[in-house]
Enzyme design. Structure first.
Site, PDB file in Angstrom:
ATOM      1  N   CYS A   8       0.827  -1.213   0.000  1.00 45.89           N
ATOM      2  CA  CYS A   8       0.000   0.000   0.000  1.00 45.89           C
ATOM      3  C   CYS A   8       0.856   1.255   0.000  1.00 45.89           C
ATOM      4  CB  CYS A   8      -0.933  -0.004   1.205  1.00 45.89           C
ATOM      5  SG  CYS A   8      -1.921  -1.497   1.261  1.00 45.89           S
ATOM      6  N   HIS A  63      -9.785   2.384  -1.055  1.00 41.26           N
ATOM      7  CA  HIS A  63      -8.328   2.223  -1.004  1.00 41.26           C
ATOM      8  C   HIS A  63      -7.862   1.222  -2.046  1.00 41.26           C
ATOM      9  CE1 HIS A  63      -4.343   1.426   0.285  1.00 41.26           C
ATOM     10  NE2 HIS A  63      -4.610   0.390   1.047  1.00 41.26           N
ATOM     11  N   CYS A  91       0.621   3.112   5.876  1.00 36.88           N
ATOM     12  CA  CYS A  91       1.069   1.799   6.319  1.00 36.88           C
ATOM     13  C   CYS A  91       0.969   0.821   5.161  1.00 36.88           C
ATOM     14  CB  CYS A  91       0.225   1.300   7.486  1.00 36.88           C
ATOM     15  SG  CYS A  91      -1.523   1.117   7.084  1.00 36.88           S
TER      16      CYS A  91
END
Lengths: 466, 441, 311
Positions: free
Chosen positions: B92, B382, B412
């Site tokens: 990510c 996301h 993160c």
């Protein structure tokens, strides 16, 4: 010696039946194994605001390598940080399935009865998270050391809480109250380790006093072998509890001098051989016995364990004087004389330990044991009387008071009495000799410099004399 | 070697609205979405036919056919085909890491302008051959004779048709990211209410941002979507409280609403030297001041899988000579509400800061009114590698909009990693103190 | 002019039946079967409120090699208009049956990109029959309007072989219709699968049997199935993806059919005023398609070049 009842009710069918008919179902107690961690699980640390032990507790937990979580309070988090305790946060409101092996609560901040609710706030959401054979330790201030009446009242109240909680927790868990005197904050380590660990398996509902250290500088201790290089005398060491004490002190590194009467010489020799120990075959009630012992210990001794003892049961109406006196000589008077001889000759080394074995009977009294109970209450008196004096010499004196301990002696009891003894305590089972021995080892540890004048029962919180 | 560095400008950004998995973009590939995001940026910044220094991007879930995904996407745009491109992948953190890479080359003078981008689809996900089947086919391929090939193919079994579907699972722990985060939430005592509050606020902030037109020059409609599909402007804590937990067991606190949904989307952000931007009359929204990555040993050291940003930020602050409070805006990627709250709690916690970060004092609290002011991943969705670009462009614009200031980005990533950065915009709005000179070591 | 407005797209299968009916000897004598008239009828079909579905567009884009964008592929409105083409040609007054017609040229004018989500009004009308070296031709003009604005138009030139024509071949083998040299070389090779016709049919609705399978193509004179001309054009435009301006005209001439499966070569050459491109057989160089993209002068200019160029 086997506790067949426990075996049966812990088998699957036994458990089902016992559960149905409401029989007590004793939890098999975890006991210490060499190399095991102090606590086989996580500890949760909480505190009433304004307490003085958060820092010392955090340090003791960190040093003991106990995986710890704290409640989310700034005081505690800062204390943990300062102590190097890498603690997680526990928030009861956050849910989750976290469980703990130990709950440690600093209650020294409670200075008024209205603040006792802090006990409820900490334990209400956490007590169900306590694992099997878990440990609860509440730390307070000795009431006598409190500054005002309100604080003294509140601190005295803690005892009612811990003694009741000890009866509620069940499943092999124990609950203790530890009174930490002012200036004794640095003395927590050995006591906390003992009370958190499986070494204190059969000790529950007790109040332990920790005072200022009897020596200026506590020695560094190898916690696996705290008695390494120490010399320990154990009386009555050929059998039962005495032999267990010898084994345990040897495990902790002590060089042993084992004493018993000549009649048990062969038993004593067997124990001594296994433990690489010296022996003294001697009747301690003989007139020259104290001197003889002092002679054998002329190099000095670090730990003296007065374990030798007998019963000569008879109601007082049927008790001849001889029966009274023999017992009193063995169980109390000889101990006084030996102590005097060793102390006068200066043979008890610096940071020395005297550990006596009292009895639940000495506290609660027991029909048919006027003589025995008198002697064992006398032992308590001796501890109380000598504690101050020994502290000045840099030594301590403490006593254990065993409850129902599974030995050859109890094995010969009539079954009704034996079962009553076994079950009439919070653990619903008898203790083992090693439980007494572990408690003695804690007193004997050179790190227990603040533990003086205590009488700690090893009784599974017996209903008798509680 | 060039010892000097120069400021790196965030010039503009573009993304397509983020879609929920298997919905509006179910037929769009990573390359489609990345191309769309890039083309929108090309339009917005008039980059038709422009040969940029490079385009850096990636996707977390990639098909084997997407070997050079970014380059292939560039070739589908109106950028000059002579613009080089390469793929990166850091879970990510991919999008933000791509921005750091481009920024570093610009700072060193190796390039003048470049695009950092990212895309991900959980709808058009790569489904692999059953591992046994794959080995069988490879064995057959190695056989020289037809007979040998047939012999290998005779090993075919019905079970071989079961495909290998990519799983959102940490390879070394076997736990999903959500399960890991549930552990963190428990470790940090993060409650359900505060997670739901953060989620609701994220929706409200994103909805408000759309309402006032904040996203008008950040988002280009795609396949019928004009806004992020996951956005629920009417979210309330009360509504969210009704959802059951999806991670952490029956007593868990993490729900489908306070965890980001699987989503599809792409984003791109244009970085350049200030001179390059000036020559083209393009604005400098902010400068890309710092970047930092960190990782934790989530396997063996009892570290939270998603706690690495807490480390990365601490190190970056030390390097920049800043404190956690020296920021006007904070963009903390909301992978899970619990992740954000754990990170904030960790920075406040004396124990974490002492034991893990080696600091005498905690980093301290932040002003929560400055956090994710235009919404976060919980509302927007996301698409893994697209989040970095969304945040960089959005923060740069927000800083410019408020007339200057400094912003912190924290993202993160799987594998126990964290990517963080600092953006700065000059102006009166810069209330937080200036970066101390010589802060860069 | 006969202007008819439809409320929904005509359904294709019955149209196919009617389109194929003239193949049956004598059938064209029937009133509803095309083939009787000498001139195309002056008819215009209008289909309003056509909203392309993103999912269908994506499927189409995938088969043709376009990126899935927020805008329609430039060839997509042609697919939307196809049922109207069929309906026009199925008219009983029409001089030819649709089956057997050859699509020889197509010119698309993109006035501006069409966003997915915009509602289109489609208009289709035929142009007059003209003589061609190989027969007779007519045009099919398609327009797409958004709220009255002409955004896209297309002219397809259909050839009916034989039955007229002066026999002169138009243009060289390598030249484009506008006299330009087709770009040489190979920019890309496309390996076309045997199922390409069926895949394109599924996303375009054009299920002409010559594209579906060798078995259905043979009766119509092809040794194997052949690629759709509009697929080839779409594929070529997809190859130019990113190089195309916002408004442009792209015209192609369909040369030899592409037999499936097969491998073809694509080439393009960009000049100042446009891009020439060509598709050939990869091995033999036989031309399949020539084309050219020319940007429009201004985005606003409502050029009707497609119509003007209709021959």
């Amino acid at each position: 010696m086997s506790d067949r009842y426990s075996q049966i009710v812990n088998s699957l069918p036994g458990r089902l039946i016992a559960g149905r008919v409401g029989l007590p179902q004793p939890t098999p107690l975890e006991r210490h194994r060499p190399g095991a961690p102090v606590l086989a699980g996580r500890a949760l640390l909480g505190a009433a605001p304004g307490g003085r032990l958060a820092g010392p507790l955090a340090k003791a937990l960190a040093d003991a390598g106990v995986e710890t979580a704290t409640v989310d309070a700034d005081e505690l988090r800062s204390a943990a940080a300062d102590a190097g305790l890498d603690a997680a946060i526990f928030n009861a409101g956050a849910g989750g399935e976290q469980r703990f092996k130990a709950l440690v609560f600093d209650a020294t901040g409670i200075a008024d009865s209205t603040q006792l609710v802090e006990l409820q706030r900490f334990f209400h959401p956490t007590v169900r998270r306590l694992e099997r054979c878990g440990r609860v330790v509440v730390l307070g201030t000795p009431p006598a050391a409190c500054s005002g009446a309100r604080e003294r009242t509140a601190q005295r109240a803690l005892e009612g809480f811990t003694r009741s909680l000890a009866k509620e927790v069940g499943r092999g868990a124990t609950v203790q109250l530890v009174h930490v005197a002012p200036k004794a904050e640095g003395e927590l380590a050995s006591t906390l380790r003992f009370l958190l660990s499986p070494r204190s398996a059969y000790v529950s509902g007790q109040v332990v006093e920790i005072g200022p250290p009897v020596v200026k500088k506590a020695p560094a201790v190898d916690w696996e072998r705290p008695l390494a290089g120490k010399r320990a005398l154990v009386t009555g060491a050929s059998r039962g509890i005495g032999a267990a004490i010898a084994e345990t002190l040897r495990r902790d590194g002590a060089d042993l001098v084992l004493l018993d009467v000549p009649a048990l010489a062969s038993d004593l020799a067997a124990v001594a051989k296994a433990l690489d120990a010296e022996t003294i075959e001697l009747d301690i009630t003989e007139e020259g016995a104290p001197a003889a012992i002092a002679e054998r210990l002329s190099d000095g001794v670090d730990v003296v364990v007065h374990n030798a003892g007998v019963t000569r049961d008879r109601t007082i109406a049927k008790m001849p004087e001889e029966r009274w006196s023999t017992l009193m000589e063995i169980n109390l008077s000889s101990e006084e004389r030996i102590d005097d001889a060793l102390l006068e000759a200066g043979l008890l080394r610096a940071n020395g330990r005297i550990v006596c074995v009292s009895s639940m009977s000495g506290i609660a009294g027991n029909s048919g044991q006027t003589n025995y109970a008198t002697s064992k209450a006398g032992v308590i008196g001796m501890v109380e009387a000598l504690a101050g004096d020994l502290a000045k010499r840099g030594a301590t004196i403490n006593a254990v008071a065993p409850g129902f301990i599974e030995t050859q002696m109890t094995g010969q009891m009539p079954i009704a009495i034996r079962e009553a003894g076994r079950r009439m305590n919070s653990m619903s089972q008898g203790g083992l000799p090693v439980d007494v021995a572990e408690t003695i080892a804690w007193f004997a540890s050179p790190a227990s410099t603040g533990v003086n004048g205590n009488v700690v029962r090893v009784c599974g919180q017996s209903l008798l004399g509680a | 070697m060039n010892p000097k560095t120069r400021p790196v400008a965030v010039v503009g950004g573009n993304r397509i609205p983020f879609a929920r998995s298997n919905s509006a973009y179910s037929k769009a590939s990573n390359q489609d979405m990345l191309t769309a995001a890039l083309d929108g940026l090309v339009d917005r910044c008039s980059l038709d036919g422009e040969r940029l220094g490079e385009v850096v991007g990636g996707a977390v879930l990639k098909h084997s056919r997407d070997r050079d995904l970014t380059r292939e996407s560039v070739l589908g745009t109106r950028l000059a085909p002579e613009t080089p491109a390469y793929d990166v992948q850091q879970a990510c953190g991919t999008g933000l890491e791509a921005a750091i890479l481009v920024a570093n080359k610009i700072a060193l003078g190796q390039i003048d302008a470049g695009i950092a981008c990212g895309t991900d689809t959980t709808s058009d996900a790569p489904i692999g051959l059953n591992e046994d089947l794959r080995e069988l086919l490879l064995d057959a391929n190695r056989e020289r004779s037809t007979g040998g090939k047939l012999k290998q193919l005779a090993r075919l079994r019905p079970g071989h048709v079961v495909p290998a579907i990519p799983r959102n699972e940490e390879p070394r722990t076997g736990m999903s990211m959500g399960e890991h985060c549930a552990l963190m939430a428990a470790e940090w005592g993060i409650g359900r209410d505060e997670q739901d509050e953060l989620a609701a606020l994220s929706h409200h902030n994103l909805a408000a941002a759309y309402e006032r037109g904040f996203n008008a020059d950040l988002v280009t409609p795609y396949l019928g979507l004009e806004r992020d599909q996951n956005l629920r402007p009417d979210s309330t804590v009360e509504k969210l409280a009704k959802l059951g937990p999806v991670f952490g067991g029956p007593d868990g606190t993490m729900t489908a609403a306070n965890s980001t949904p699987l989503s599809d989307g792409a984003s791109a952000v244009l970085l350049a030297s200030e001179e390059w931007a000036a020559e083209r009359g393009l604005p400098v929204l902010a400068t890309f001041a710092e970047g930092q990555t960190a990782a934790v040993d989530h396997v063996h050291k009892r570290e939270g899988l998603l706690m690495a940003p807490a480390y990365a930020v601490a190190r970056m602050l030390d390097r920049a000579g800043l404190t956690l409070q020296d920021f006007d805006l904070y963009e903390i990627h909301e992978a899970f509400a619990a992740q954000v709250l754990c990170t904030l709690r960790a920075w406040e916690d004396p124990v974490f800061c002492r034991e893990r970060l080696g600091r005498d004092e905690p980093l301290g609290s932040i002003d929560r009114d400055k956090l994710n002011v235009n919404g976060g991943s919980l509302a927007a969705g996301h698409p893994f590698a697209a989040t970095g670009g969304r945040i960089v462009a959005g923060l740069a614009k927000a800083l410019q909009e408020r007339g200057g200031g400094r912003g912190l980005i924290s993202v993160c990533a799987a594998g126990g990693q964290g990517v963080v950065a600092i953006l700065e915009a000059p102006g009166d709005g810069a209330t937080a103190k200036k970066t101390t000179k010589g802060g860069k070591r | 002019m006969d202007q008819r407005t439809l409320t929904r797209p005509p359904s294709i299968l019955p149209l196919y039946a009617r389109a194929a009916a003239p193949l049956v000897p004598g059938a064209s004598l029937l009133p509803f079967v095309p083939g009787r008239g000498a001139e195309v009828p002056d008819v215009e079909l209008t289909l309003p409120d056509v909203e392309p579905q993103a999912s269908a567009v994506a499927d189409y884009a995938r088969v043709c090699g376009f990126a899935v964008r927020a805008t329609l592929p430039p060839t997509y409105p042609h697919v939307l208009a196809f049922p109207l083409h069929m309906a026009v040609m199925a008219d009983g007054r029409f001089p030819f049956g649709a089956v057997g017609l050859v699509h020889v040229e197509n010119s698309i004018t993109v006035h501006r990109p069409v966003e997915i989500g915009e509602r289109l009004t489609l208009r289709v009308r035929p142009t007059k029959v003209e003589q061609h070296p190989k027969g007779r031709t007519f045009g099919l003009v398609s327009e797409a309007h958004v709220a009255g604005e002409l955004v896209w138009e297309s002219l397809s030139t259909m050839l009916r072989r034989g039955g007229g024509g002066d026999g002169k071949a138009e243009g060289g083998e390598r030249g484009t219709g506008n006299g330009r040299e087709a770009p040489a070389g190979t920019a890309a090779q496309w390996k076309l699968g045997g199922d390409l016709g069926r895949r394109y049919a599924a996303v375009s609705g054009d299920r002409n049997p010559i594209h579906m399978h060798a078995l259905t193509a043979k009766p119509l004179g092809f040794p194997r199935a052949i690629a759709h001309g509009m697929w080839t054009k779409a594929r070529a435009l997809a190859a130019l993806d990113g190089r195309l301006p916002d408004s442009y005209r792209v015209e192609v001439r369909f040369r030899r059919p592409i037999l499936l499966p097969g491998t073809v070569a694509f080439a393009s050459a960009a000049g100042d005023d446009g891009i020439d491109f060509a598709v050939r057989d990869a091995r033999k160089g036989t031309p399949h398609l020539d084309g050219r993209v020319e940007p429009l002068q201004t985005k606003q200019s409502k050029q009707t070049s497609g119509r003007k160029r209709a021959k």
